[in-house]
Structures are given as structure tokens and as C-alpha cells.
Design a protein around this motif. Structure first.
Motif, PDB file in Angstrom:
ATOM      1  N   LYS A 168      32.091  43.195  51.786  1.00  0.00           N
ATOM      2  CA  LYS A 168      32.669  41.838  51.754  1.00  0.00           C
ATOM      3  C   LYS A 168      33.659  41.689  50.597  1.00  0.00           C
ATOM      4  O   LYS A 168      34.803  41.262  50.796  1.00  0.00           O
ATOM      5  CB  LYS A 168      31.554  40.783  51.599  1.00  0.00           C
ATOM      6  CG  LYS A 168      30.438  40.903  52.629  1.00  0.00           C
ATOM      7  CD  LYS A 168      29.394  39.826  52.431  1.00  0.00           C
ATOM      8  CE  LYS A 168      28.646  39.900  51.111  1.00  0.00           C
ATOM      9  NZ  LYS A 168      27.715  41.039  50.986  1.00  0.00           N
ATOM     10  N   SER A 169      33.204  42.059  49.405  1.00  0.00           N
ATOM     11  CA  SER A 169      34.092  41.944  48.244  1.00  0.00           C
ATOM     12  C   SER A 169      35.299  42.848  48.409  1.00  0.00           C
ATOM     13  O   SER A 169      36.429  42.462  48.113  1.00  0.00           O
ATOM     14  CB  SER A 169      33.363  42.328  46.964  1.00  0.00           C
ATOM     15  OG  SER A 169      32.268  41.489  46.756  1.00  0.00           O
ATOM     16  N   THR A 170      35.047  44.057  48.863  1.00  0.00           N
ATOM     17  CA  THR A 170      36.137  45.013  49.031  1.00  0.00           C
ATOM     18  C   THR A 170      37.201  44.458  49.972  1.00  0.00           C
ATOM     19  O   THR A 170      38.400  44.560  49.691  1.00  0.00           O
ATOM     20  CB  THR A 170      35.598  46.355  49.558  1.00  0.00           C
ATOM     21  OG1 THR A 170      34.535  46.779  48.707  1.00  0.00           O
ATOM     22  CG2 THR A 170      36.674  47.404  49.594  1.00  0.00           C
ATOM     23  N   PHE A 220      37.398  33.361  47.693  1.00  0.00           N
ATOM     24  CA  PHE A 220      36.244  33.116  46.824  1.00  0.00           C
ATOM     25  C   PHE A 220      35.270  34.269  46.996  1.00  0.00           C
ATOM     26  O   PHE A 220      34.802  34.513  48.103  1.00  0.00           O
ATOM     27  CB  PHE A 220      35.507  31.832  47.222  1.00  0.00           C
ATOM     28  CG  PHE A 220      36.284  30.563  47.005  1.00  0.00           C
ATOM     29  CD1 PHE A 220      37.215  30.126  47.931  1.00  0.00           C
ATOM     30  CD2 PHE A 220      36.055  29.793  45.872  1.00  0.00           C
ATOM     31  CE1 PHE A 220      37.910  28.948  47.734  1.00  0.00           C
ATOM     32  CE2 PHE A 220      36.751  28.603  45.666  1.00  0.00           C
ATOM     33  CZ  PHE A 220      37.686  28.182  46.603  1.00  0.00           C
ATOM     34  N   ASP A 221      34.937  34.966  45.913  1.00  0.00           N
ATOM     35  CA  ASP A 221      33.945  36.032  46.012  1.00  0.00           C
ATOM     36  C   ASP A 221      32.640  35.572  45.375  1.00  0.00           C
ATOM     37  O   ASP A 221      32.481  35.627  44.161  1.00  0.00           O
ATOM     38  CB  ASP A 221      34.454  37.311  45.333  1.00  0.00           C
ATOM     39  CG  ASP A 221      33.589  38.513  45.680  1.00  0.00           C
ATOM     40  OD1 ASP A 221      32.591  38.340  46.413  1.00  0.00           O
ATOM     41  OD2 ASP A 221      33.899  39.618  45.207  1.00  0.00           O
ATOM     42  N   GLU A 222      31.733  35.138  46.191  1.00  0.00           N
ATOM     43  CA  GLU A 222      30.434  34.642  45.733  1.00  0.00           C
ATOM     44  C   GLU A 222      30.560  33.696  44.541  1.00  0.00           C
ATOM     45  O   GLU A 222      30.010  33.942  43.474  1.00  0.00           O
ATOM     46  CB  GLU A 222      29.521  35.822  45.368  1.00  0.00           C
ATOM     47  CG  GLU A 222      29.317  36.765  46.537  1.00  0.00           C
ATOM     48  CD  GLU A 222      28.068  37.622  46.368  1.00  0.00           C
ATOM     49  OE1 GLU A 222      27.128  37.164  45.709  1.00  0.00           O
ATOM     50  OE2 GLU A 222      28.063  38.743  46.900  1.00  0.00           O
ATOM     51  N   PRO A 223      31.255  32.583  44.742  1.00  0.00           N
ATOM     52  CA  PRO A 223      31.563  31.708  43.613  1.00  0.00           C
ATOM     53  C   PRO A 223      30.343  31.044  42.985  1.00  0.00           C
ATOM     54  O   PRO A 223      30.435  30.578  41.853  1.00  0.00           O
ATOM     55  CB  PRO A 223      32.471  30.644  44.236  1.00  0.00           C
ATOM     56  CG  PRO A 223      32.147  30.652  45.684  1.00  0.00           C
ATOM     57  CD  PRO A 223      31.814  32.078  46.005  1.00  0.00           C
TER      58      PRO A 223
HETATM   59 MG   LIG Z   1      30.426  41.521  46.544  1.00  0.00          MG
END
Ligand SMILES: [Mg+2]
Ligand SMILES: Nc1ncnc2c1ncn2[C@@H]1O[C@H](COP(=O)(O)OP(=O)(O)OP(=O)(O)O)[C@@H](O)[C@H]1O
Lengths: 252, 250
Positions: free
Chosen positions: B47-49, B167-170
Motif C-alpha cells: 500500500k505504502s509503496t 495519505f499514508d496511514e495518517p
Molecule cells: Mg505502509
């Protein structure tokens, strides 16, 4: 120390004013002192001024050199990295005294004769190069200490690599490097005494001359030591206050 | 050619490798303007990638990414243009620790948009007011709570007037009592027409605010559907397992 942390601005002002006042007025109490000291009061003052000049000039150039070489050591461009590594390796692996003598004796022989360097300039160059190498390591460590997330945030906002470096990485790394840089600067007050071998008339040279004329080394060297202590105290107070001043936004 | 608007983000067959490990394999998805997408999936699923390839914090190894008609590649002008359009909010806030809150928000408009300092700070002030932090403008990041820092980070991203916000796991780094203040700000943003891609573990937020849910598993998109469909009966067993795990976990 607590006072320094609480009022860094005033402490910096106080230390600077104190240093200036000392350099300007120290001749007055000294000239009132008995025999070997009193008559030489003006010489002592001149010596202290030269020592402070040498420290300030070499210290400032040294910080700039340290930043440039510290960046260079982390460069992706290999020749630059090797050059900076070589510089630090060379300077840290040889005695300061040798470096001073080298600049004074060897450099003029390879320079065009039209350029002549004063003894003071030779000492300043050697001391700058020397402290610059030590500063390089501090700056490099400071840059490496900046969390990667800071760089990513700057990139994501669209800052160019140069802007990211100047606006984000450098200020944060200097804050980390400052205690070590300040330490180097304070030892420069003492290291500058080696300039006496190339006949720069700084504080130690003055002491040597005055005791040679008066044959009273004890009072002369005690006076010199006291002046050094006052100078190093002023410099460390100044840098401690600067550190407290830059501590904003830092974790407590 | 036709009247349907171009999606603002197009990803086609995107691969990303770390060494020989595929973090993304053949990811294709497009996002239309104003859409709010929740990206969910187990830890390590990419997901982040995926988010980070969209503003080139990671470079993709294959496939293509086109943002607002500009292809994301080694061309630095393209990259500059895309980074102006795409803002990012990180799990760990990443506020510039040596700058005041106000300077944090004003920095990029001054440097990148070449705005005057005065204008940028006035705008920053307005954005801080919007996230409820006007009275903290002259503090430094460490002096703020996590929730406040994350709201500043959102204001900082908004200061560049992006069309897309990633937004990455804000809310993952926040204490539970601070999660809502950040979600409230995001909820308000979702209604402004900005395109949002939100990697999140907040299933309530995904269900309530998102227009679309994408489920990642092992570097690929396994489900791409509406929140209703995803939460009531996901097609894949992996997604069902994920959902039951999340439900029991909270
Ligand atoms: Mg991540
Ligand atoms: N810089 C990197 N170097 C090597 N491997 C990486 C790197 N970044 C991510 N990975 C790997 O790629 C995979 C996907 O990582 P990613 O961070 O995208 O997962 P994620 O879905 O965001 O997980 P999480 O929910 O834990 O944040 C993981 O297996 C991870 O270990």
C-alpha cells in the motif's frame, strides 16, 4: 549554566561584550602590576588580540571548509568524495605543527613570487585547514543524523534537491553538529599558540619573549595562562549560549 | 476525444521491486478527479509503496504512471510539475522540526511557487485556521500533540494547492483520543473536490467517507469496488479474512 540556557541572547551579548571589553581594557590593570608584567602590559594585550583574531578568522574559515567538505564526503560524485576523504585523512594524520611549518616554508616556494604571505596569514591558513578537517567529520555526522522523513517531506512538497538541502537538511544538521564545532573552536584558542614557531607574535610568543628578557618565567607564564583561561571561558560561554539559542524545536 | 474527463491519475501495469522481491506486481488503477479512495490491505501488501510511486518517492520499475496528463519518468520537469499537483501526508507527520508551524506551512509556497513571504504566511495562517490551529502558529512542532502535528502536516500539503492528496496511514501513529480530530479534518477535505488516496486501517472512515475501496494483497490489487460492496461481501477469501481480522482486532 542554567542562566545560559534561560537567557541565551543575553549570555551571548555578555560574553561578546566581555571579550571586547577585556581586549580593550586589560592593559590598564596589567600595567599597574609589578615589574615583569607591568612594563609589558601593552605586549600582553597585543598578543591576546592576535590570538583572538587568529581564532576568529581560522574558526570561521574552518566552519565553511567543514561544511563544504562534509557535504563533499556525502556526495554521489566519487572524485569529490575521494578528494574530501583525502583532505581529512591528510590533515588528521599529521601534526598541526608540521602543517603550520609546511604552509610557512614550503608553500611560498611553489607559489608565484609575486604573492607573498605574511606570517599571520600562513598561520591562519594552516589553522583553518586543520580545524576544517575536524569540522568535516562533525558536519558529516550532523547531516547523517537528519531523519530521512524530513527529506521525503521536502521532496513531496516539490522542493528541489538544493532547496531541500539548504532549507531543511543543513540547518538541522548544523544544530546537531554545533556542540562539536564549538568545541573545536574553543580548542583553536589554544592551538593557535603553535603559530609562535613561525614568529607570529601571539600570546604565547609574547610570554616567551617577556620571560626571556626578565628571567622571571613564573609570573609571566601565570599571567599568560590566566589570559588564555579568560579567552577560552569567553569562547565556551559564547558557544554554549549559541547552542541554547539554536535549541528551538528540539526535543527536551 | 470524448466527453468523459481524463482520470487525474492513471497507473498501468506498475511493477516495483526491492532487489528480487516484488513489492508491486502489475498494479493498474485510475482515479478520477474528486474521488476519495481508501486503500486497505494487510501489512507488507504494498500500500505504502504504491502511494510512494505516485510522487516518485519510489521509482517504479515497469509500467507507466500518468498524473494530470503528465507522464512520471526520469524527466525532472515532469517530476517538478507532478510534485506541485500531488501532496502527501505521512504517518509520522515529518514536520520540519527546526521551523515554526507557520514557516512549515509557508516554506513550499515561498520556495516552489515563488510566493512572497507575506502572502505565503497570510495563506498559511488561513489554512491553519481551517485545521483549527491558528493560535499555535508560532510554536514549534515538538510543542504540539500528535494530532495537532498531523493537522499541520495536512495544512502544509494543502498550501501547495494540490489536486491530489496522498495519505499514508495518517492516524496510525496517534493516540486513540487524537484520531478523530484528524479524521474530522480529512472528512471535511473529502467534500472539497480534492482527489484523495488514503491508506488506512480506519475501516469506519473508509466505509463512511470513501467513494471507493481498493484492497491490496501481496503487491497486487485484489479488490477494487465500492465501500458497500467491499464491507458487506468481498469477492476474495483474502479480503474476507482481512476484514474479519480487522473486526476482531478492534
Ligand atoms: Mg505502509
Ligand atoms: N525500501 C525498501 N527496501 C526493501 N524492501 C522494502 C522497502 N520498502 C518496502 N519494502 C517491502 O515491500 C513490501 C511492501 O511494503 P509496503 O511498505 O508498501 O507495505 P504496506 O502495505 O504499506 O504495509 P504496512 O501496512 O505495514 O505499512 C514489504 O514486504 C516491505 O518489506
Amino acid at each position: 549554566m542554567n542562566w545560559t540556557k534561560k537567557y541565551p541572547g543575553w549570555t551571548m551579548f555578555g560574553a561578546m561584550a566581555g571579550l571586547l571589553f577585556f581586549l580593550w581594557g586589560v592593559a590598564i590593570p596589567l600595567s599597574a602590576a609589578p615589574a615583569p608584567i607591568g612594563p609589558a602590559a601593552q605586549q600582553f594585550t597585543e598578543g591576546a588580540r592576535i590570538t583572538v583574531w587568529l581564532t576568529l578568522i581560522s574558526g570561521s574559515v574552518g566552519v565553511v571548509l567543514g561544511i563544504l567538505a562534509g557535504i563533499g564526503k556525502l556526495s554521489k560524485f566519487m572524485p569529490l568524495r575521494l578528494l574530501c576523504d583525502f583532505y581529512v585523512w591528510l590533515i588528521r594524520g599529521t601534526p598541526l605543527l608540521l602543517q603550520i611549518l609546511f604552509v610557512w616554508l614550503a608553500v611560498p616556494s611553489i607559489m608565484p613570487t609575486s604573492i607573498s604571505l605574511s606570517d599571520f596569514a600562513c598561520a591562519a591558513i594552516a589553522l583553518s585547514l586543520n580545524i576544517g578537517a575536524y569540522n568535516t567529520e562533525c558536519v558529516r555526522a550532523g547531516i547523517l543524523a537528519v531523519p530521512h522523513g524530513q527529506v521525503e517531506a521536502a521532496k513531496a512538497l516539490g522542493l528541489t534537491p538544493l532547496q531541500t538541502f539548504l532549507d531543511v537538511v543543513l540547518p538541522q544538521s548544523l544544530r546537531v553538529a554545533l556542540p562539536a564545532l564549538a568545541n573545536n573552536m574553543a580548542s583553536l584558542v589554544k592551538d593557535s599558540s603553535l603559530a609562535y614557531v613561525i614568529s607570529v607574535v601571539e600570546l604565547t610568543m609574547v610570554g616567551y619573549r617577556v620571560q626571556a628578557e626578565s628571567f622571571q618565567p613564573i609570573p609571566v607564564f601565570l599571567t599568560i595562562a590566566a589570559i588564555y583561561l579568560i579567552l577560552t571561558t569567553a569562547f565556551t560561554t559564547l558557544t554554549a549560549a549559541l547552542e541554547a539559542r539554536l535549541d528551538v524545536g528540539q526535543k527536551r | 476525444m470524448n466527453s468523459t474527463p481524463q482520470p487525474i491519475i492513471i497507473a498501468r501495469n506498475v511493477d516495483k521491486r526491492f532487489g528480487s522481491f516484488y513489492a508491486l506486481r502489475g498494479v493498474s488503477a485510475s482515479f478520477s478527479e474528486g474521488q476519495v479512495t481508501a486503500i486497505v490491505g494487510p501489512s507488507g501488501s504494498g500500500k505504502s509503496t504504491f502511494l510512494r510511486t505516485l510522487n516518485r518517492l519510489e521509482t517504479h520499475d515497469a509500467g507507466e504512471i500518468i498524473i494530470d496528463g503528465i507522464e512520471l519518468n526520469d524527466n525532472l520537469q515532469h517530476l517538478d510539475a507532478i510534485r506541485r499537483e500531488v501532496g502527501m501526508v505521512f504517518q509520522s507527520f515529518n514536520l520540519f522540526s527546526h521551523l515554526s508551524i507557520l514557516r512549515n506551512v509557508a516554506l513550499a509556497p515561498i520556495r516552489v511557487r515563488k510566493m512572497s513571504r507575506q502572502d505565503a504566511e497570510a495563506r498559511a495562517m488561513a489554512l491553519l485556521e481551517r485545521v483549527g490551529l491558528k493560535n499555535q502558529a508560532h510554536k514549534y512542532p515538538v510543542q504540539l500533540s500528535g494530532g495537532q502535528q498531523q493537522r499541520v502536516a495536512i495544512a502544509r500539503a494543502l498550501a501547495m494547492d494540490p489536486k491530489v492528496l496522498l495519505f499514508d496511514e495518517p492516524t496510525s501513529a496517534l493516540d486513540p483520543e487524537m484520531v478523530n480530530e484528524v479524521l474530522t479534518v480529512m472528512r471535511e477535505l473529502a467534500h472539497t473536490g480534492i482527489t484523495m488516496l488514503v491508506v488506512t486501517h480506519e475501516m469506519g472512515f473508509a466505509r463512511e467517507v470513501a467513494d471507493r475501496v481498493i484492497f491490496f494483497d501481496e503487491g497486487a490489487i485484489l479488490e477494487d469496488t465500492t465501500p458497500q460492496a467491499f464491507f458487506s461481501n468481498p469477492d476474495h477469501e483474502r479480503a474476507q479474512a482481512f476484514l474479519s481480522q480487522v473486526r476482531h482486532g478492534f
